[in-house]
Design a protein around this motif. Structure first.
Motif, PDB file in Angstrom:
ATOM      1  N   ALA A  29      -0.084  -5.631   8.059  1.00 22.46           N
ATOM      2  CA  ALA A  29      -0.925  -5.951   9.223  1.00 22.46           C
ATOM      3  C   ALA A  29      -1.980  -7.011   8.897  1.00 22.46           C
ATOM      4  CB  ALA A  29      -1.593  -4.687   9.754  1.00 22.46           C
ATOM      5  N   ARG A  69       0.828  -1.213   0.000  1.00 27.21           N
ATOM      6  CA  ARG A  69       0.000   0.000   0.000  1.00 27.21           C
ATOM      7  C   ARG A  69       0.858   1.257   0.000  1.00 27.21           C
ATOM      8  NH1 ARG A  69      -2.162  -0.036   6.283  1.00 27.21           N
ATOM      9  NH2 ARG A  69      -0.193  -0.680   7.177  1.00 27.21           N
ATOM     10  N   THR A 120      11.289  -5.709  -6.788  1.00 23.02           N
ATOM     11  CA  THR A 120      12.653  -5.731  -7.328  1.00 23.02           C
ATOM     12  C   THR A 120      13.577  -5.793  -6.125  1.00 23.02           C
ATOM     13  OG1 THR A 120      11.873  -4.229  -9.048  1.00 23.02           O
ATOM     14  CG2 THR A 120      14.240  -4.569  -8.925  1.00 23.02           C
ATOM     15  N   VAL A 123       3.292   2.789  -5.365  1.00 28.59           N
ATOM     16  CA  VAL A 123       2.845   1.602  -6.107  1.00 28.59           C
ATOM     17  C   VAL A 123       1.446   1.131  -5.656  1.00 28.59           C
ATOM     18  CG1 VAL A 123       3.442  -0.683  -6.990  1.00 28.59           C
ATOM     19  CG2 VAL A 123       5.282   0.843  -6.300  1.00 28.59           C
ATOM     20  N   VAL A 129       7.539  -5.725 -14.922  1.00 31.47           N
ATOM     21  CA  VAL A 129       7.076  -4.355 -14.674  1.00 31.47           C
ATOM     22  C   VAL A 129       8.216  -3.338 -14.790  1.00 31.47           C
ATOM     23  CG1 VAL A 129       6.014  -2.839 -12.938  1.00 31.47           C
ATOM     24  CG2 VAL A 129       5.200  -5.192 -13.197  1.00 31.47           C
ATOM     25  N   MET A 162       5.666  -5.648  -2.575  1.00 34.38           N
ATOM     26  CA  MET A 162       5.978  -5.724  -1.150  1.00 34.38           C
ATOM     27  C   MET A 162       7.431  -5.394  -0.830  1.00 34.38           C
ATOM     28  SD  MET A 162       4.520  -9.583  -0.884  1.00 34.38           S
ATOM     29  CE  MET A 162       4.563  -9.735   0.875  1.00 34.38           C
ATOM     30  N   SER A 178       9.609  -7.946  -0.662  1.00 36.72           N
ATOM     31  CA  SER A 178      10.025  -9.135   0.102  1.00 36.72           C
ATOM     32  C   SER A 178      10.375 -10.251  -0.871  1.00 36.72           C
ATOM     33  CB  SER A 178       8.901  -9.622   1.016  1.00 36.72           C
ATOM     34  OG  SER A 178       8.574  -8.651   1.949  1.00 36.72           O
TER      35      SER A 178
END
Ligand code: NAP
Length: 293
Positions: free
Chosen positions: A194, A165, A234, A169, A271, A212, A214
């Motif tokens: 969360a 979020r 990335t 992005v 992307v 993310m 990750s």
């Protein structure tokens, strides 16, 4: 499984823009111009900026680099931005982030004229995106939507789960896909750190977009059979077998997830290349608006 080739699509977009610029040249018209402002000596930022300048040159768009050392003050930067707001040779202004700590990023983002804000970060443009008005879409989310569109992947009525979020992005992407418009009109769920039991949400996704940061986080048991998977992540992970000692990877465990997905964008090669193509596209759009073309 169909591989979503961001490199190929980004080349297509650049070629389309090049044709438009060739036509402007033939007609001896003013050309679209992008100024990139880089403050400090962040090596990653230097790489990104050089890629952007090279991309402009490849399609014949005029570009300029304003490189300032890390001691450049906030006031000096505000003045520099203002000078380009008033410079009719440049239609797009890009201030490379992150900025050195003594400079307030929000202040600088808000100083860029919304009509030249080709990154789509100005609050006016963010607001326009949310309420569905024409504006500059932030380049990475715009690239994702464009990939889906060019691969004819239906989004209308489908459940898109965006994992992430951030303001650059996840949030703009969720808002773009939510619009009651062609190429959007999706049912969107946004997940973040969360979320309790992320898998519960990702398993419901027709389209899952991982943003993310990750490495290899999204595994095959987190997606349903036939889902579309877009990997924005990335990340660098250690790899002693490479000369640099690391390799790039996405947020998705591509090797295993690709066996279950209907479409999948790899990272690198998905992307990533789209971001610069959409920056060029936004600069061309700014040019058409400013020059009433
Ligand atoms: P960011 O600002 O760090 O945001 C990451 C988001 O992911 C946050 O909202 C975070 O939740 C969420 N998140 C992290 N771990 C999670 C977990 N285990 N479960 C659920 N949500 C989780 O990163 P970003 O700037 O959006 O970038 C995301 C990735 O995209 C990075 O790998 C970045 O390098 C890449 N990226 C690529 C491009 C490109 O290809 N051109 C451009 C931009 C970014 P919280 O909000 O709760 O912290």
């Amino acid at each position: 499984m169909i591989l979503i080739d961001g490199k190929k699509i980004s080349e297509e977009i650049r070629n389309e823009l090049k044709l438009k610029i060739d036509r402007l040249k033939k007609e001896s018209r003013k050309l679209p111009g992008l100024v990139t402002i880089l403050v400090g000596d962040n090596p990653a930022s230097e790489v990104y900026v050089n890629m952007k300048i090279k991309a402009c040159a490849q399609i014949g768009m005029s570009s300029k680099l304003e490189k300032k050392d890390a001691a450049f003050s906030e006031n000096e930067l505000l003045e520099l931005v203002e000078s380009y707001n008033n410079n009719s040779d440049y239609h797009g202004i890009l201030v490379q982030l992150p900025l050195p700590r003594h400079i307030n990023e929000d202040k600088i983002i808000e100083a860029v004229s919304p009509s030249k804000d080709v990154d789509g970060f100005h609050p006016v443009n963010v607001g326009n995106l949310v309420i569905g008005k024409e504006t500059f879409f932030p380049c990475t989310p715009f690239g994702v939507v464009e990939l889906l569109r060019r691969y004819n992947i239906e989004t209308k009525g489908r459940h898109v789960v965006v994992v992430g979020r951030s303001n650059i992005v996840g949030k703009p992407l969720a808002n773009l896909l939510l619009q009651k418009k062609e190429g959007a009109n999706a049912v969107v769920t946004v997940c973040h750190s969360a979320a309790r039991d992320l898998r519960k949400y990702t398993l419901q996704a027709d389209i899952i977009i991982a943003a993310m940061g990750s490495p290899l986080f999204i595994k095959e048991d987190m997606i349903k059979e036939g889902a579309v998977v877009i990997d924005v992540g990335t990340n660098r992970i250690e790899d002693e077998s490479t000369p640099k000692g690391y390799r790039l990877c996405g947020d998705v465990d591509f090797e295993n997830v690709s066996k279950k997905a209907s479409y999948i964008s790899p990272s690198p090669g998905g992307v990533g290349p789209m971001t610069i193509a959409m920056l060029l596209s936004n600069t061309y759009l700014a040019y058409t608006k400013i020059e009433n073309f």
